[in-house]
Design an enzyme around this catalytic site. Structure first.
Site, PDB file in Angstrom:
ATOM      1  N   GLU A   1      42.368  45.954  47.696  1.00 41.24           N
ATOM      2  CA  GLU A   1      41.485  45.604  46.577  1.00 41.24           C
ATOM      3  C   GLU A   1      40.852  44.266  46.943  1.00 41.24           C
ATOM      4  O   GLU A   1      41.534  43.240  46.961  1.00 41.24           O
ATOM      5  CB  GLU A   1      42.277  45.561  45.271  1.00 41.24           C
ATOM      6  CG  GLU A   1      42.862  46.938  44.961  1.00 41.24           C
ATOM      7  CD  GLU A   1      43.582  47.061  43.628  1.00 41.24           C
ATOM      8  OE1 GLU A   1      44.014  46.044  43.072  1.00 41.24           O
ATOM      9  OE2 GLU A   1      43.724  48.211  43.156  1.00 41.24           O
TER      10      GLU A   1
ATOM     11  N   GLU B   1      43.817  52.583  42.844  1.00 38.35           N
ATOM     12  CA  GLU B   1      45.109  52.524  42.159  1.00 38.35           C
ATOM     13  C   GLU B   1      44.858  52.703  40.665  1.00 38.35           C
ATOM     14  O   GLU B   1      43.726  52.606  40.199  1.00 38.35           O
ATOM     15  CB  GLU B   1      45.824  51.205  42.470  1.00 38.35           C
ATOM     16  CG  GLU B   1      46.139  51.075  43.970  1.00 38.35           C
ATOM     17  CD  GLU B   1      47.238  50.073  44.305  1.00 38.35           C
ATOM     18  OE1 GLU B   1      48.117  49.845  43.459  1.00 38.35           O
ATOM     19  OE2 GLU B   1      47.221  49.520  45.423  1.00 38.35           O
TER      20      GLU B   1
ATOM     21  N   ASN C   1      44.441  34.569  41.477  1.00 42.69           N
ATOM     22  CA  ASN C   1      43.625  34.450  40.255  1.00 42.69           C
ATOM     23  C   ASN C   1      44.291  35.034  39.007  1.00 42.69           C
ATOM     24  O   ASN C   1      44.083  34.513  37.906  1.00 42.69           O
ATOM     25  CB  ASN C   1      42.214  35.000  40.481  1.00 42.69           C
ATOM     26  CG  ASN C   1      42.178  36.437  40.907  1.00 42.69           C
ATOM     27  OD1 ASN C   1      43.123  36.933  41.514  1.00 42.69           O
ATOM     28  ND2 ASN C   1      41.113  37.123  40.589  1.00 42.69           N
TER      29      ASN C   1
ATOM     30  N   CYS D   1      37.737  39.048  40.243  1.00 38.78           N
ATOM     31  CA  CYS D   1      37.064  39.853  41.274  1.00 38.78           C
ATOM     32  C   CYS D   1      35.956  40.696  40.674  1.00 38.78           C
ATOM     33  O   CYS D   1      34.979  41.014  41.333  1.00 38.78           O
ATOM     34  CB  CYS D   1      38.081  40.748  41.967  1.00 38.78           C
ATOM     35  SG  CYS D   1      38.914  41.858  40.841  1.00 38.78           S
TER      36      CYS D   1
HETATM   37  P1  NAD Z   1      43.047  35.596  50.182  1.00 38.57           P
HETATM   38  O1  NAD Z   1      42.596  36.799  50.919  1.00 38.57           O
HETATM   39  O2  NAD Z   1      42.704  34.270  50.722  1.00 38.57           O
HETATM   40  O3  NAD Z   1      44.635  35.590  50.029  1.00 38.57           O
HETATM   41  C1  NAD Z   1      45.328  36.653  49.415  1.00 38.57           C
HETATM   42  C2  NAD Z   1      46.729  36.710  49.972  1.00 38.57           C
HETATM   43  O4  NAD Z   1      46.687  37.088  51.340  1.00 38.57           O
HETATM   44  C3  NAD Z   1      47.493  35.396  49.902  1.00 38.57           C
HETATM   45  O5  NAD Z   1      48.806  35.672  49.520  1.00 38.57           O
HETATM   46  C4  NAD Z   1      47.430  34.901  51.338  1.00 38.57           C
HETATM   47  O6  NAD Z   1      48.487  34.050  51.687  1.00 38.57           O
HETATM   48  C5  NAD Z   1      47.509  36.214  52.100  1.00 38.57           C
HETATM   49  N1  NAD Z   1      46.985  36.197  53.458  1.00 38.57           N
HETATM   50  C6  NAD Z   1      45.952  35.469  53.935  1.00 38.57           C
HETATM   51  N2  NAD Z   1      45.736  35.761  55.239  1.00 38.57           N
HETATM   52  C7  NAD Z   1      46.654  36.694  55.585  1.00 38.57           C
HETATM   53  C8  NAD Z   1      46.942  37.391  56.792  1.00 38.57           C
HETATM   54  N3  NAD Z   1      46.253  37.210  57.900  1.00 38.57           N
HETATM   55  N4  NAD Z   1      47.954  38.286  56.782  1.00 38.57           N
HETATM   56  C9  NAD Z   1      48.662  38.501  55.657  1.00 38.57           C
HETATM   57  N5  NAD Z   1      48.446  37.866  54.493  1.00 38.57           N
HETATM   58  C10 NAD Z   1      47.446  36.980  54.452  1.00 38.57           C
HETATM   59  O7  NAD Z   1      42.502  35.778  48.696  1.00 38.57           O
HETATM   60  P2  NAD Z   1      42.614  34.752  47.479  1.00 38.57           P
HETATM   61  O8  NAD Z   1      41.751  33.580  47.777  1.00 38.57           O
HETATM   62  O9  NAD Z   1      44.039  34.562  47.144  1.00 38.57           O
HETATM   63  O10 NAD Z   1      41.967  35.594  46.266  1.00 38.57           O
HETATM   64  C11 NAD Z   1      40.601  35.604  45.963  1.00 38.57           C
HETATM   65  C12 NAD Z   1      39.950  36.845  46.555  1.00 38.57           C
HETATM   66  O11 NAD Z   1      40.614  38.002  46.069  1.00 38.57           O
HETATM   67  C13 NAD Z   1      38.498  37.026  46.135  1.00 38.57           C
HETATM   68  O12 NAD Z   1      37.767  37.477  47.248  1.00 38.57           O
HETATM   69  C14 NAD Z   1      38.563  38.127  45.089  1.00 38.57           C
HETATM   70  O13 NAD Z   1      37.392  38.878  44.926  1.00 38.57           O
HETATM   71  C15 NAD Z   1      39.677  38.964  45.608  1.00 38.57           C
HETATM   72  N6  NAD Z   1      40.283  39.769  44.546  1.00 38.57           N
HETATM   73  C16 NAD Z   1      40.047  41.111  44.526  1.00 38.57           C
HETATM   74  C17 NAD Z   1      40.575  41.897  43.501  1.00 38.57           C
HETATM   75  C18 NAD Z   1      40.322  43.380  43.407  1.00 38.57           C
HETATM   76  O14 NAD Z   1      40.981  44.030  42.597  1.00 38.57           O
HETATM   77  N7  NAD Z   1      39.402  43.947  44.172  1.00 38.57           N
HETATM   78  C19 NAD Z   1      41.355  41.288  42.518  1.00 38.57           C
HETATM   79  C20 NAD Z   1      41.572  39.906  42.577  1.00 38.57           C
HETATM   80  C21 NAD Z   1      41.038  39.151  43.606  1.00 38.57           C
HETATM   81  O1  6OD Z   2      42.899  45.186  35.623  1.00 40.97           O
HETATM   82  C1  6OD Z   2      43.361  45.440  36.740  1.00 40.97           C
HETATM   83  O2  6OD Z   2      44.162  46.368  36.935  1.00 40.97           O
HETATM   84  C2  6OD Z   2      42.933  44.655  37.890  1.00 40.97           C
HETATM   85  N1  6OD Z   2      43.434  45.030  39.080  1.00 40.97           N
HETATM   86  C3  6OD Z   2      42.126  43.584  37.703  1.00 40.97           C
HETATM   87  C4  6OD Z   2      41.612  42.796  38.755  1.00 40.97           C
HETATM   88  C5  6OD Z   2      41.046  41.594  38.477  1.00 40.97           C
HETATM   89  C6  6OD Z   2      40.493  40.814  39.528  1.00 40.97           C
HETATM   90  O3  6OD Z   2      40.384  39.608  39.521  1.00 40.97           O
END
Ligand code: NAD
Ligand code: 6OD
Length: 495
Positions: A263, A476, A164, A297
């Site tokens: 995260e 972090e 994202n 997120c």
């Molecule tokens: P995802 O978990 O599907 O994938 C993230 C990464 O993990 C990708 O690179 C994927 O290839 C890898 N991956 C998937 N399965 C794996 C495994 N078994 N072992 C190792 N790597 C693996 O997430 P996404 O769809 O790319 O992103 C969207 C999600 O991320 C949403 O749930 C969002 O809330 C979350 N997100 C959280 C934050 C935060 O800061 N808390 C920030 C951004 C996005």
């Molecule tokens: O601002 C940041 O440092 C951060 N980790 C943002 C996360 C955005 C999630 O989609």
């Protein structure tokens, strides 16, 4: 674009291992789709065990070699040069990011790329000024002892990233990892391989030793992601993505008792009290629901509005949503881009249907959007607002990650705190009120890692960032990143 990383004729993203670009030994590639057009615009090499082994081994050698030998001053100078070079190549990064994600150019140029650079600069500055601790300790013989701490790099760090904010979220981890003296192997999202690949050129240009920054492309399970997180040569894993993936990574990290920083997902609430400045609450909620097409997120998917202002708030949010201009990244005035992929489009549309099955009134939106010309096959959906859902509905409980929210009225403070906390997740919240005492009172009772008062996504990179409950493990940001990216050793000297 620069042909070293994106071979324009074949449009291939190569791995970056030990300071050099190269293909997969297997020759396997996977398609990379531009979400704004729905068309395949490149192929990325899919890393297997051979590439992961090579990258981890290069990272280990750099740690034990040229990189590990640098003074903190020289190392952080290099980290700052990375930031400067990202800024110098701002347009290349911008172009790469907007093709990969489809997000509006205005958004990527204000947030993604500048933050990509700032993430290196801020952590270099933090490391330069950090102090350790020391204690004088009494001993029975009266001579005493002195204890002091030293911080050492943790080692080889696996960085697993989502799609994202590809550059922003990758550098949010690579910046502190390098500033603290670690080496990294990055596995970018399979949806968005471009900017992580381009960053390899920056590393070489500014003179970061080979093997410090490595990129292996691929998927998660049975592919580069899983091979990397289960590799015994990895000393720590930092991950951003879905909670379910976080669980799998935590299990992989259990072998060898490797630390994780996670995260994860959210189902964030906004709480709008009747005394709030409604202009600001509407403006902030428009951003928190619709920015990056709802793929943030920290984004709001549940909006609790105090009953006396519910109707006015709902009407004004609807007007705002209907005024959003949806389109491709470089169209003038566009504020809402596409979803990231056909798969994610199906997921979001399935929630649009589910909302109606669960009894929602659709205030606006609710469907796919067909645009014209080049974007006619893009993954666009209507910005969508629902009312009338119960807190127990799946739409109110599960993370959707699209440009949508459910509005629900509330009658008093205790009630809304309980409802906002009635979720598996605990990432972020926004509270809108002009009553200062209430703002602080409510903020500390919300079970979240980040709470914004009368604002949203207002970031100071020195602050602790992360999620409570199923939204994450660890924090972090600023000095908090040191907990993960360094190993603290206490040295006790008997005098
Ligand atoms: P995802 O978990 O599907 O994938 C993230 C990464 O993990 C990708 O690179 C994927 O290839 C890898 N991956 C998937 N399965 C794996 C495994 N078994 N072992 C190792 N790597 C693996 O997430 P996404 O769809 O790319 O992103 C969207 C999600 O991320 C949403 O749930 C969002 O809330 C979350 N997100 C959280 C934050 C935060 O800061 N808390 C920030 C951004 C996005
Ligand atoms: O601002 C940041 O440092 C951060 N980790 C943002 C996360 C955005 C999630 O989609």
């Amino acid at each position: 674009m620069n042909e070293a990383w994106l071979m324009t004729e074949r449009q291939e993203f190569l791995h970056f291992i030990d300071g050099a670009y190269g293909p997969s030994a297997s020759g396997k590639t996977f398609p990379v789709v531009a979400p704004a057009t729905g068309e395949i615009y490149a192929a990325a090499h899919e890393g297997g065990e051979a590439e992961v082994n090579a990258a981890v081994s290069a990272a280990r050698s750099a740690l034990n070699g040229a990189w590990g030998a640098l003074s903190i001053a020289d190392r952080t100078d290099l980290v700052i040069s990375v930031a400067d070079e990202i800024n110098a190549r701002f347009d290349d990064f911008l172009e790469a990011e907007i093709i990969d994600t489809g997000k509006p150019k205005s958004l990527a140029s204000h947030i993604d790329i500048p933050r990509g650079a700032a993430n290196f600069k801020m952590f270099a500055d933090t490391i330069r000024t950090i102090s350790g601790e020391a204690f004088e300790t009494a001993t029975p013989d009266g001579a005493g002892a002195i204890n002091y701490s030293v911080r050492k790099p943790r080692g080889v760090i696996a960085v697993i990233c989502p799609w994202n904010f590809p550059l922003l979220l990758m550098t949010w981890k690579v910046g502190p990892a390098l500033a603290c003296g670690n080496t990294v192997v990055v596995k970018p999202s399979e949806e968005t391989p471009a900017t992580a690949t381009l960053l390899g050129e920056v590393m070489n240009k500014v003179g970061v030793p080979k093997g410090v920054y490595n990129v292996v492309h691929g998927y998660g399970p049975g592919s580069a992601g899983e091979f990397l997180t289960s590799h015994p040569g990895v000393d720590g894993i930092t991950f951003t993505g879905e909670t379910r993936t976080g669980e799998a990574i935590m299990k992989a990290a259990g072998t060898g008792v490797r630390p994780v920083s996670l995260e994860l997902g959210g189902k964030n609430s906004a709480i709008v009290f009747a005394d709030a400045n409604l202009d600001r609450a509407i403006e902030g909620t428009m951003r928190s629901v619709f920015a990056n097409c709802g793929q943030v997120c920290l984004g709001t998917e549940r909006v609790y509005v105090e009953r006396p202002v519910f109707d006015e708030f709902a009407a004004r949010l609807k007007t705002g949503a209907e005024a959003l201009k949806v389109g491709g990244p470089i169209e003038e005035g566009v504020s809402l881009g596409p979803l990231i992929s056909a798969e994610h489009l199906d997921k979001v549309l399935s929630y649009y249907e589910l909302a109606e099955q669960e009894g929602a009134q659709v205030l606006t939106g609710g469907g796919r959007l067909a645009l014209g010309c080049a974007t006619k096959n893009g993954f666009f959906v209507e910005p969508t607002i629902w009312t009338g859902l119960t807190d127990e509905s799946r739409v109110m409980r599960e993370e959707i990650f699209g440009p949508c929210c459910a509005l629900a009225p509330f009658d008093d403070e205790e009630e809304v705190i309980a409802r906002a906390n009635n979720t598996y997740y605990g990432l972020a919240a926004s509270v809108w009120t002009d009553n200062l005492s209430r703002a602080h009172r409510v903020a500390r009772r919300l079970e979240v890692g980040v709470c914004w008062l009368n604002s949203w996504f207002l970031r100071d990179l020195r602050t602790a960032f992360g999620g409570a409950k199923a939204s994450g493990v660890g924090r972090e940001g600023g000095v908090h990143s040191l907990e993960f990216y360094t190993e603290l050793e206490n040295i006790c000297v008997k005098l």
